[in-house]
Design a protein around this motif. Structure first.
Motif, PDB file in Angstrom:
ATOM      1  N   ALA A   1       0.875  -1.090  -0.005  1.00 36.43           N
ATOM      2  CA  ALA A   1      -0.045   0.168   0.150  1.00 36.43           C
ATOM      3  C   ALA A   1       0.953   1.327   0.128  1.00 36.43           C
ATOM      4  N   PHE A   2       2.113   1.213   0.463  1.00 37.56           N
ATOM      5  CA  PHE A   2       2.977   2.394   0.663  1.00 37.56           C
ATOM      6  C   PHE A   2       3.170   2.762  -0.732  1.00 37.56           C
ATOM      7  N   GLU A   3       3.481   1.735  -1.524  1.00 34.16           N
ATOM      8  CA  GLU A   3       4.041   2.185  -3.182  1.00 34.16           C
ATOM      9  C   GLU A   3       2.610   2.488  -3.969  1.00 34.16           C
ATOM     10  N   ILE A   4       1.505   2.090  -3.368  1.00 29.86           N
ATOM     11  CA  ILE A   4       0.342   2.612  -4.055  1.00 29.86           C
ATOM     12  C   ILE A   4       0.246   3.921  -3.815  1.00 29.86           C
ATOM     13  N   GLY A   5       0.639   4.578  -2.852  1.00 30.13           N
ATOM     14  CA  GLY A   5       0.698   5.865  -2.111  1.00 30.13           C
ATOM     15  C   GLY A   5      -0.421   6.227  -1.320  1.00 30.13           C
TER      16      GLY A   5
ATOM     17  N   GLY B   1     -11.917  -0.739   0.836  1.00 25.39           N
ATOM     18  CA  GLY B   1     -11.103  -0.439   1.941  1.00 25.39           C
ATOM     19  C   GLY B   1     -10.082  -1.645   2.268  1.00 25.39           C
ATOM     20  N   PHE B   2     -10.066  -2.527   1.359  1.00 27.53           N
ATOM     21  CA  PHE B   2      -9.200  -3.905   1.601  1.00 27.53           C
ATOM     22  C   PHE B   2      -8.218  -3.851   0.409  1.00 27.53           C
ATOM     23  N   LEU B   3      -7.153  -4.892   0.530  1.00 28.96           N
ATOM     24  CA  LEU B   3      -6.346  -5.174  -0.614  1.00 28.96           C
ATOM     25  C   LEU B   3      -5.867  -6.679  -0.437  1.00 28.96           C
ATOM     26  N   GLU B   4      -5.471  -7.191  -1.321  1.00 23.69           N
ATOM     27  CA  GLU B   4      -4.855  -8.584  -1.389  1.00 23.69           C
ATOM     28  C   GLU B   4      -3.376  -8.248  -1.473  1.00 23.69           C
ATOM     29  N   GLU B   5      -2.722  -9.298  -0.834  1.00 23.99           N
ATOM     30  CA  GLU B   5      -1.055  -9.268  -1.123  1.00 23.99           C
ATOM     31  C   GLU B   5      -0.741 -10.748  -1.459  1.00 23.99           C
ATOM     32  N   ASP B   6      -0.402 -10.926  -2.710  1.00 24.96           N
ATOM     33  CA  ASP B   6       0.437 -12.130  -3.134  1.00 24.96           C
ATOM     34  C   ASP B   6       1.796 -12.285  -2.947  1.00 24.96           C
ATOM     35  N   ALA B   7       2.495 -13.011  -2.137  1.00 24.17           N
ATOM     36  CA  ALA B   7       3.934 -13.253  -1.993  1.00 24.17           C
ATOM     37  C   ALA B   7       4.433 -14.441  -2.346  1.00 24.17           C
ATOM     38  N   GLU B   8       5.643 -14.274  -3.164  1.00 20.83           N
ATOM     39  CA  GLU B   8       6.764 -15.597  -3.348  1.00 20.83           C
ATOM     40  C   GLU B   8       7.747 -15.496  -2.736  1.00 20.83           C
ATOM     41  N   VAL B   9       8.213 -16.604  -2.245  1.00 23.53           N
ATOM     42  CA  VAL B   9       9.723 -16.688  -1.668  1.00 23.53           C
ATOM     43  C   VAL B   9      10.506 -17.666  -2.244  1.00 23.53           C
ATOM     44  N   TRP B  10      11.812 -16.989  -2.631  1.00 22.99           N
ATOM     45  CA  TRP B  10      12.521 -17.970  -3.556  1.00 22.99           C
ATOM     46  C   TRP B  10      13.961 -17.988  -2.618  1.00 22.99           C
ATOM     47  N   ASP B  11      14.388 -19.157  -2.865  1.00 22.95           N
ATOM     48  CA  ASP B  11      15.671 -19.472  -1.955  1.00 22.95           C
ATOM     49  C   ASP B  11      17.022 -19.242  -2.960  1.00 22.95           C
TER      50      ASP B  11
ATOM     51  N   ARG C   1      -6.649  -4.723   5.602  1.00 20.60           N
ATOM     52  CA  ARG C   1      -7.480  -3.413   5.744  1.00 20.60           C
ATOM     53  C   ARG C   1      -6.787  -2.178   5.428  1.00 20.60           C
ATOM     54  N   VAL C   2      -7.171  -1.433   4.805  1.00 21.01           N
ATOM     55  CA  VAL C   2      -6.567  -0.025   4.587  1.00 21.01           C
ATOM     56  C   VAL C   2      -7.281   0.935   4.864  1.00 21.01           C
ATOM     57  N   ARG C   3      -6.665   1.843   5.588  1.00 23.15           N
ATOM     58  CA  ARG C   3      -7.295   2.931   6.370  1.00 23.15           C
ATOM     59  C   ARG C   3      -7.371   4.044   5.423  1.00 23.15           C
ATOM     60  N   LEU C   4      -8.036   4.277   4.596  1.00 23.32           N
ATOM     61  CA  LEU C   4      -8.221   5.377   3.607  1.00 23.32           C
ATOM     62  C   LEU C   4      -8.721   6.824   4.270  1.00 23.32           C
ATOM     63  N   GLY C   5      -8.098   7.850   3.619  1.00 18.94           N
ATOM     64  CA  GLY C   5      -8.618   9.268   3.891  1.00 18.94           C
ATOM     65  C   GLY C   5      -8.500   9.614   5.347  1.00 18.94           C
TER      66      GLY C   5
ATOM     67  N   ASN D   1      -5.400  -5.388  -6.683  1.00 20.37           N
ATOM     68  CA  ASN D   1      -6.677  -4.909  -6.491  1.00 20.37           C
ATOM     69  C   ASN D   1      -6.959  -4.285  -5.094  1.00 20.37           C
ATOM     70  N   LEU D   2      -7.281  -2.845  -4.666  1.00 21.44           N
ATOM     71  CA  LEU D   2      -7.414  -2.160  -3.796  1.00 21.44           C
ATOM     72  C   LEU D   2      -9.005  -1.735  -3.736  1.00 21.44           C
TER      73      LEU D   2
END
Length: 299
Positions: free
Chosen positions: A232-236, A271-281, A295-299, A267-268
């Motif tokens: 969310a930080f990089e979304i602004g 007031g909610f967004l998903e985060e999909d993570a991948e971890v590679w070794d 949950r995103v606290r908007l405004g 997708n946001l």
């Protein structure tokens, strides 16, 4: 593919090992009775004023590894009900089913309110097995994330170097303590938010490890998927982004060396967004995947 790099940690003779590190000590539980464990949640894994969700997941993951006949988490889904605070907690586990290759259990972590009443903080349902017994056959279209070598990525070496956006709970002493316990080197292309120029892309990428040099294992992968700054930080969007639900799949035991973590949000809405993570070794294997709803606290 990026070449494997060594984490900038203590000399090899001083590096922590699996089972003998701060992470292991801070996730250790004391059995009270069969299936019930006590723990003092460490303030060392806090961000803002709450205990990090990945650390909490590792605590419950360790409890289930003890309670179930299999020791490795294959899939674990957590619902975060109330914010956890450093201090005493109790974990209660329940064995749902045991089988030859998979066992399923559930666990909840409780703390106490000002009146001494138990408050449930997090509840998980998980299936465990033996990662070492899995076949070697891999058929995949997934590719390791492409980003700069570790030495060319940005890594705050102390908690005071992290520029957290405003708008969340007021910081308290030790509020960014988790940063001191991580080797986190962020891809510069996902750091616009730290410079006041977010890209608008919901992406965060970083090299990841534990600061004391301990190599990764299945339990520390539960921390890795929830240790980067929110996309969310990089979304602004600034402020606190609390996790509502987090599901992690552990695919194989990680090779020694730093991990690469890539997190995306597509997708946001509402007031909610998903985060999909991948971890590679370090062997270019996909060792963990996760999806969380936050949950995103908007405004």
């Amino acid at each position: 593919m990026p070449e494997a790099a060594s984490a900038p940690t203590a000399p090899a003779a001083q590096r922590a090992t699996i089972g003998d590190s701060e992470f292991d000590r801070d996730t250790a539980l004391t059995p009270r009775e069969p299936g019930v464990y006590d723990i003092d949640l460490s303030a060392g894994w806090t961000i803002i004023s709450a205990v990090n969700g990945g650390y909490l997941l590792a605590v419950l993951g360790r409890a289930l590894a003890d309670a179930l006949p299999h020791s490795d988490p294959f899939t674990i889904s957590a619902h975060y009900l109330t914010a956890s605070q450093p201090g005493p907690a109790v974990v209660r586990t329940d064995v749902v089913r045991t089988g030859r290759t998979l066992s399923t259990g559930q666990a909840s972590l409780f703390q106490y309110d000002d009146q001494g009443r138990e408050v449930e903080r997090i509840r998980v349902l998980a299936s465990y097995g033996d990662l070492d017994a899995l076949p070697d056959d891999v058929r995949t279209t997934a590719k390791p994330p492409a980003f700069p070598p570790l030495e060319h990525c940005f890594g705050p070496e102390t908690a005071s170097d992290i520029r957290l956006p405003s708008g969340g709970p007021a910081p308290v002493d030790g509020s960014s303590a988790i940063a001191d316990r991580l080797m986190l080197k962020l891809d510069p292309s996902t750091l616009g938010w730290a410079l006041g120029q977010p890209s608008g892309n919901g992406e965060m990428r970083a090299w990841f490890g534990l600061a004391d040099g301990r190599d990764a294992d299945p339990l520390s992968l539960l921390l890795a998927v929830d240790a980067l700054p929110p996309t969310a930080f990089e979304i602004g969007i600034s402020g606190w982004v609390p996790t509502v639900e987090l599901t992690v799949h552990i695919r194989c035991r990680p090779a020694p060396g730093p991990l690469r973590v890539s997190i995306t949000t597509r997708n946001l809405a509402g007031g909610f967004l998903e985060e999909d993570a991948e971890v590679w070794d370090s062997a270019d294997r996909l060792v963990a995947q996760s999806r969380q709803l936050a949950r995103v606290r908007l405004g």
